[in-house]
Design an enzyme around this catalytic site. Sequence first.
Site, PDB file in Angstrom:
ATOM      1  N   LYS A 157      11.126 -28.185 -68.238  1.00  0.00           N
ATOM      2  CA  LYS A 157      11.264 -29.381 -69.076  1.00  0.00           C
ATOM      3  C   LYS A 157       9.978 -30.190 -69.010  1.00  0.00           C
ATOM      4  O   LYS A 157       9.709 -30.868 -68.015  1.00  0.00           O
ATOM      5  CB  LYS A 157      12.422 -30.276 -68.631  1.00  0.00           C
ATOM      6  N   GLY A 210       7.054 -36.971 -60.778  1.00  0.00           N
ATOM      7  CA  GLY A 210       7.416 -38.150 -61.559  1.00  0.00           C
ATOM      8  C   GLY A 210       7.640 -39.348 -60.660  1.00  0.00           C
ATOM      9  O   GLY A 210       7.060 -39.452 -59.579  1.00  0.00           O
ATOM     10  N   ASN A 212       9.328 -42.259 -58.200  1.00  0.00           N
ATOM     11  CA  ASN A 212      10.072 -42.247 -56.943  1.00  0.00           C
ATOM     12  C   ASN A 212      11.563 -42.428 -57.197  1.00  0.00           C
ATOM     13  O   ASN A 212      12.408 -41.770 -56.571  1.00  0.00           O
ATOM     14  CB  ASN A 212       9.538 -43.350 -56.024  1.00  0.00           C
ATOM     15  N   GLU A 232       7.030 -34.627 -55.947  1.00  0.00           N
ATOM     16  CA  GLU A 232       5.742 -35.337 -55.867  1.00  0.00           C
ATOM     17  C   GLU A 232       5.901 -36.592 -56.703  1.00  0.00           C
ATOM     18  O   GLU A 232       6.079 -36.525 -57.919  1.00  0.00           O
ATOM     19  CB  GLU A 232       4.610 -34.446 -56.400  1.00  0.00           C
ATOM     20  N   GLU A 367       3.271 -49.126 -57.220  1.00  0.00           N
ATOM     21  CA  GLU A 367       2.472 -48.315 -58.147  1.00  0.00           C
ATOM     22  C   GLU A 367       2.519 -48.929 -59.544  1.00  0.00           C
ATOM     23  O   GLU A 367       3.589 -49.067 -60.136  1.00  0.00           O
ATOM     24  CB  GLU A 367       2.994 -46.877 -58.174  1.00  0.00           C
TER      25      GLU A 367
END
Length: 477
Positions: A157, A210, A212, A232, A367
């Site tokens: 995907k 993608g 968290n 990750e 982030e």
Amino acid sequence: MPTLTEVINPANGQVIAKVPLSNEKEVREAVKAAKRAQKQWAKVPAPQRAEILYTVGNILKERKEELARLLTLENGKVMEEARGEVQEGIDMAFYMAGEGRRLFGQTTPAELKNKFAMSVRVPVGVVGIITPWNFPIAIASWKSFPAIVAGNAVIWKPATETPIMAFELAKIFEEAGLPKGILNVVFGKGSTVGEAIVQHPDIQVISFTGSNEVGRKIASECGRQLKKVSLEMGGKNAVIVMEDANLDLAIDGIIWSAFGTSGQRCTACSRVIVHKGVKEQVEKRLLEKIEQLKIGNGLDERVNVGPIINQGSLEKIHRYVEIGKREGATLLTGGYPLTEDEYGKGWFYAPTLFTDVHPNMRIAQEEIFGPVVAIIPVSSFEEAIDVNNRVTYGLSSSIFTSDVNRVFQAQRDLDTGIVYVNAGTIGAEIHLPFGGTKGTGNGHRDSGVQALDVFTEWRSVYVDYSGKLQRAQIDIE
């Protein structure tokens, strides 16, 4: 009729394609096809499976410029970076093809006479990979290439923002001779297609890159099913600049790491931890370099900083800038979306620099995923290491210093999966493992030979040629 989604060029807002979205039924059909194909694919000798990857690498190499242009149209990153990303796919194809003649196991002495002991890698079966929009070829290659050479079938995907690159890569695999059913691309949203992939009982591995928040949900569901999962999930990466650093080099490293891909990298530098002795010089030089950056459509070879991927991301970046102001950080430059009058209908954000940022401020902890940098002053090397480690992520870190003792202390004490010395926080090479600690991931790695651990299981094999029953740990003479 299938539901269509528009693919929009983030540099000008133009629709460049319309792509049909898959649904849960189509995911189930893809898994059925993958299961059938994988049984035969696993029996193909690994060196022959590798030949497909060599061919894929050669096709990518031949079409590098064409693919880079498509990537920039779809994703927005500047052409120089787009070419680099396609090159990463080329490198990964050739590297993982080489593993087709390795896929090493182990042999070990058995504890009993006339007995042979070894371990081998075996494919898992059907794997699901979920990839982001910011590296639509590179990250897909990190995941799909080792999975395929190891004998698995893949359900992929891609991000809804970048389906064109997934379509092109799938066509290249088909042209290279990959059997039908081994690579299955299902376009769609995470809430439907992504969820269906994670939930499907016949998909034994999920590899996800993608946010968290989404990664934690995936990990929870995979844990319930006892399904292997590799995550990750980003970073809050820092460049440390000590008082003995080569400042020209450090500034170049910061600019490249912070504003490459418009800061939309999980390894982007979003913090600069600078010794107070050189803080003013660093601020002055960064401001000078930022003013020289050319912002615009990535297809223009003169452009250094391209657009933000979409309106939602642009708004998120601006919210964080406003948070930084309210927290008391000093805004030195930027801090606003760029207007349509100058940049058309694309999504652009001015490169932004804060200073006098406290390590506990939200702009120093969370982030942002955009061209926003926070300067954090420190008084010592020890404080710099502490500030670097005082975040929930642990992906990439960097230190600029001329002191070899500090270099070795830093590579020991920085708690990130990637450490750079006298270089920025971006620029990972495909033959080393990619990933991080803490909130960045769950211990697995993309890229490098370590990626094979995600897509294979270990099987221990004992061959007893004694002609009698021998019991381990009991019949030892």
